[in-house]
Structures are given as C-alpha cells and as structure tokens.
Design a protein around this motif. Structure first.
Motif, PDB file in Angstrom:
ATOM      1  N   GLN A  58       0.251  -1.122  -0.272  1.00 19.34           N
ATOM      2  CA  GLN A  58       0.064   0.215   0.006  1.00 19.34           C
ATOM      3  C   GLN A  58       0.922   1.365  -0.578  1.00 19.34           C
ATOM      4  OE1 GLN A  58      -0.379  -2.771   2.425  1.00 19.34           O
ATOM      5  NE2 GLN A  58      -2.714  -3.495   0.957  1.00 19.34           N
ATOM      6  N   ASP A  59       2.445   1.023   0.594  1.00 16.02           N
ATOM      7  CA  ASP A  59       3.369   2.189   0.371  1.00 16.02           C
ATOM      8  C   ASP A  59       3.364   2.153  -0.792  1.00 16.02           C
ATOM      9  OD1 ASP A  59       2.490   2.898   3.763  1.00 16.02           O
ATOM     10  OD2 ASP A  59       4.767   1.533   3.519  1.00 16.02           O
ATOM     11  N   ILE A  60       3.648   0.871  -1.861  1.00 13.62           N
ATOM     12  CA  ILE A  60       4.699   2.135  -2.466  1.00 13.62           C
ATOM     13  C   ILE A  60       2.963   2.327  -3.779  1.00 13.62           C
ATOM     14  CG2 ILE A  60       5.240   0.225  -4.541  1.00 13.62           C
ATOM     15  CD1 ILE A  60       6.925   0.289  -2.411  1.00 13.62           C
ATOM     16  N   GLU A  61       2.345   1.355  -3.383  1.00  8.22           N
ATOM     17  CA  GLU A  61       0.980   2.662  -4.690  1.00  8.22           C
ATOM     18  C   GLU A  61       0.646   3.230  -4.208  1.00  8.22           C
ATOM     19  OE1 GLU A  61      -2.419   0.416  -5.283  1.00  8.22           O
ATOM     20  OE2 GLU A  61      -1.332  -1.713  -5.204  1.00  8.22           O
ATOM     21  N   ALA A  62       1.030   4.294  -2.840  1.00  2.15           N
ATOM     22  CA  ALA A  62       0.583   5.589  -3.086  1.00  2.15           C
ATOM     23  C   ALA A  62       1.697   6.082  -3.358  1.00  2.15           C
ATOM     24  CB  ALA A  62       0.615   5.618  -1.250  1.00  2.15           C
ATOM     25  N   LEU A  63       3.211   5.581  -3.271  1.00  2.00           N
ATOM     26  CA  LEU A  63       4.186   6.985  -3.938  1.00  2.00           C
ATOM     27  C   LEU A  63       4.274   6.895  -5.297  1.00  2.00           C
ATOM     28  CD1 LEU A  63       6.831   5.258  -1.181  1.00  2.00           C
ATOM     29  CD2 LEU A  63       6.585   7.443  -1.524  1.00  2.00           C
ATOM     30  N   ALA A  64       3.482   5.521  -5.491  1.00  2.00           N
ATOM     31  CA  ALA A  64       3.882   5.714  -7.354  1.00  2.00           C
ATOM     32  C   ALA A  64       2.384   6.551  -7.928  1.00  2.00           C
ATOM     33  CB  ALA A  64       3.141   4.295  -8.056  1.00  2.00           C
ATOM     34  N   THR A  65       1.296   6.620  -7.630  1.00  2.00           N
ATOM     35  CA  THR A  65       0.169   7.563  -7.859  1.00  2.00           C
ATOM     36  C   THR A  65       0.528   9.066  -6.911  1.00  2.00           C
ATOM     37  OG1 THR A  65      -1.087   6.641  -5.828  1.00  2.00           O
ATOM     38  CG2 THR A  65      -0.990   5.474  -7.927  1.00  2.00           C
ATOM     39  N   LYS A  66       1.670   9.118  -6.104  1.00  2.00           N
ATOM     40  CA  LYS A  66       2.009  10.605  -5.776  1.00  2.00           C
ATOM     41  C   LYS A  66       0.286  10.249  -4.447  1.00  2.00           C
ATOM     42  CE  LYS A  66       2.773  14.416  -7.705  1.00  2.00           C
ATOM     43  NZ  LYS A  66       3.522  15.614  -9.392  1.00  2.00           N
ATOM     44  N   TYR A  67       0.237   9.621  -3.513  1.00  2.00           N
ATOM     45  CA  TYR A  67      -0.768   9.483  -2.703  1.00  2.00           C
ATOM     46  C   TYR A  67      -1.695   9.834  -3.013  1.00  2.00           C
ATOM     47  CZ  TYR A  67       3.558   9.613   0.370  1.00  2.00           C
ATOM     48  OH  TYR A  67       4.247   9.390   0.874  1.00  2.00           O
ATOM     49  N   GLY A  68      -1.939   9.383  -4.590  1.00  2.00           N
ATOM     50  CA  GLY A  68      -3.717   9.619  -5.219  1.00  2.00           C
ATOM     51  C   GLY A  68      -3.679  10.500  -6.144  1.00  2.00           C
ATOM     52  N   SER A  69      -3.016  11.005  -6.435  1.00  2.00           N
ATOM     53  CA  SER A  69      -3.227  12.462  -7.308  1.00  2.00           C
ATOM     54  C   SER A  69      -2.882  12.221  -8.314  1.00  2.00           C
ATOM     55  CB  SER A  69      -1.913  14.308  -6.449  1.00  2.00           C
ATOM     56  OG  SER A  69      -1.065  13.377  -7.156  1.00  2.00           O
ATOM     57  N   ASP A  70      -1.681  11.223  -9.144  1.00  2.00           N
ATOM     58  CA  ASP A  70      -1.976  10.658  -9.846  1.00  2.00           C
ATOM     59  C   ASP A  70      -2.723   9.302 -10.077  1.00  2.00           C
ATOM     60  OD1 ASP A  70      -1.070  10.135 -12.557  1.00  2.00           O
ATOM     61  OD2 ASP A  70       0.919  10.213 -11.986  1.00  2.00           O
ATOM     62  N   GLN A  71      -3.856   8.989 -10.343  1.00  2.00           N
ATOM     63  CA  GLN A  71      -4.323   8.226 -10.208  1.00  2.00           C
ATOM     64  C   GLN A  71      -3.668   6.897 -12.266  1.00  2.00           C
ATOM     65  OE1 GLN A  71      -5.877   6.113  -8.771  1.00  2.00           O
ATOM     66  NE2 GLN A  71      -6.284   8.114  -7.102  1.00  2.00           N
ATOM     67  N   LEU A  72      -3.142   5.768 -11.583  1.00  2.00           N
ATOM     68  CA  LEU A  72      -2.441   5.247 -12.962  1.00  2.00           C
ATOM     69  C   LEU A  72      -3.661   4.602 -13.504  1.00  2.00           C
ATOM     70  CD1 LEU A  72       0.853   4.412 -11.138  1.00  2.00           C
ATOM     71  CD2 LEU A  72       0.409   6.353 -13.572  1.00  2.00           C
ATOM     72  N   VAL A  73      -4.333   3.627 -13.020  1.00  2.00           N
ATOM     73  CA  VAL A  73      -5.217   2.441 -12.802  1.00  2.00           C
ATOM     74  C   VAL A  73      -6.218   3.435 -13.909  1.00  2.00           C
ATOM     75  CG1 VAL A  73      -6.850   1.537 -12.462  1.00  2.00           C
ATOM     76  CG2 VAL A  73      -5.158   1.311 -11.609  1.00  2.00           C
ATOM     77  N   GLY A  74      -6.565   2.907 -15.459  1.00  2.00           N
ATOM     78  CA  GLY A  74      -7.212   3.894 -16.132  1.00  2.00           C
ATOM     79  C   GLY A  74      -6.514   4.820 -17.147  1.00  2.00           C
TER      80      GLY A  74
END
Length: 255
Positions: A58-74
């Motif tokens: 979950q930490d990794i996903e948060a970092l990858a998506t800039k804590y949700g500001s850059d939604q990668l899925v879709g």
C-alpha cells in the motif's frame, strides 16, 4: 434453374454481411487495443518482504500515484512515465531498488527490493540513528518497523556517512561474523567502538564487558570467547566477572 436467381441482390447481401463482420472485427480489435493500452491494475512485488517490514504494498502504491493525485489505473500507457514512477518510489530511503514496467493485459508491475540492515548505529553526534547495510551503506530508520539487530555506538561513528571505506572493512567483517553465528548473535547486544577503533562488547546475559580490541584476528578471538562461555562461566557463574579480555593473542583475561 438459374434464370430467376438475382445474383446482383445476393452479391449485395454478401457484401453487406462481409462489411458488417469487418466493422465488428475492427470494433473488437479497437476495444481490445484500447483496453491493453491503458493501465488496468498495479501489481507490487516486494522481493524480501519476509525479511523486513519497513514498507508495504500500500505504501508503494501511494508513492507511485503521488498519494492518489496521479491515478494510474485507467490511464493510457503513453501518458505514463515509468522512470518518473521509479523516482517517486525511490524517495522512500528504505527502498534499495525499484523497477517499473508494463506487464501483460495492461498490468503495471512495480518490483521493489528493501534494504536489509545488519546493525543499527546509535549516533552520539546529534544525528538521527541509522541502519547499516552489508555493503556499509547507511539508511534511515522506519516509523513502521524497528529491526531487532546488533547495536553500534561510540566516538568511532562521529561524522561518518558510511562504513564503505577500506579501513572499515574489518568492522563490517566482524559484524558479519557475529550475525552468522547463532550463539554470538543472541548473546552480543551492542558493540561500542572508541575513537581509536577498539571494540567493547556488551552481552545480553552476565554483568561483564568484553574487551575485544581492534577488529583483527577476529575468528581466533571469537573462538576464545566461546571457550570462556562454554568452559569458564559454567564453573565460575555468569556474574563472576566484571570484565573479560581477548584483546591479546592466546589469552583470556577475566577480572
């Protein structure tokens, strides 16, 4: 027999059917292509997750998506910068390496390797404590998890940024000797290294301090300590001495 057959109409019908089928095939192909060109999900793999618990998926996903500001899925893959995502993840200094790549069926794969500490340094110069990795690198502590490992202290570490220098190889070798021996790893809780590089060992059991000296002739000195624990202490008792020295070759000096 064929006089009343209208081949023109049949041809038009066949052409119409072919055209409709072609359109359907194109739509299906286009839909599949559109789908595979978008990120469908994020798959995180932490290489050494069973060894340390500094970070979660979950930490990794948060970092990858800039804590949700850059939604990668879709998101379309041509709009996703894989290198940038790696850099986002590596901002967490508990992470040693990160590889981000596009997998099958639209999956975005993030492969992580954590740092593995061999000791923790208790800094005496006002800096925060740090972990030491096997190559001598320092990395910061984690708010999530505290590793139960050998403690290091003393003036030797003042202003040091790593243990990678040639002159520090023996210290790393000494720490590795301890960590690879189940008895010594359990018994030795802390190494204090003074400004001259001489080592004192604080054991878990007993009121004695072990004077080891500089990290030289390591294996021989550790073998003498095992003689002390296996042959002398069972006779004299665990609280029979306040200090033990193996600093000098061929000797075990108990006081």
């Amino acid at each position: 027999m064929f006089r009343n057959t209208n081949f023109g109409k049949i041809g038009k019908v066949l052409l119409g059917i072919i055209a409709v089928c072609s359109v359907l095939v194109l739509i299906a192909f286009s839909t599949d292509s559109f789908s595979s060109n978008r990120c469908k999900k994020i798959e995180v793999n932490i290489k050494n997750a069973d060894e340390q618990f500094f970070i979660t998926k979950q930490d990794i996903e948060a970092l990858a998506t800039k804590y949700g500001s850059d939604q990668l899925v879709g998101k379309l893959y041509d709009k996703i910068d894989l290198r940038e995502i790696e850099q986002r993840v590596l901002r967490n200094r508990q992470i040693k390496s990160c590889q981000v790549f596009r997998g099958v069926e639209g999956t975005l794969n993030i492969d992580i390797e954590q740092h593995i500490p061999i000791a923790r340094i208790l800094m005496s110069d006002g800096r925060d404590d740090v972990y030491v990795e096997a190559d001598g690198s320092f990395f910061p502590l984690s708010d999530r998890y505290s590793a139960r490992i050998l403690l290091l202290s003393g003036e030797y570490f003042r202003n040091l940024s790593s243990l990678k220098a040639k002159r520090q190889e023996k210290n790393l070798q000494f720490i590795n000797f301890i960590n690879e021996d189940s008895f010594l790893k359990a018994q030795f809780t802390q190494l204090n290294i003074d400004s001259n590089g001489d080592i004192s060992i604080v054991p878990l059991v007993g009121n004695h301090i072990i004077e080891f000296g500089e990290p030289a002739n390591i294996e021989n000195r550790l073998n003498r300590l095992k003689i002390f624990y296996n042959q002398i202490l069972p006779v004299k008792g665990w609280d029979g001495f306040s200090s033990v020295s193996v600093k000098y070759d061929g000797q075990i000096v108990c006081k």
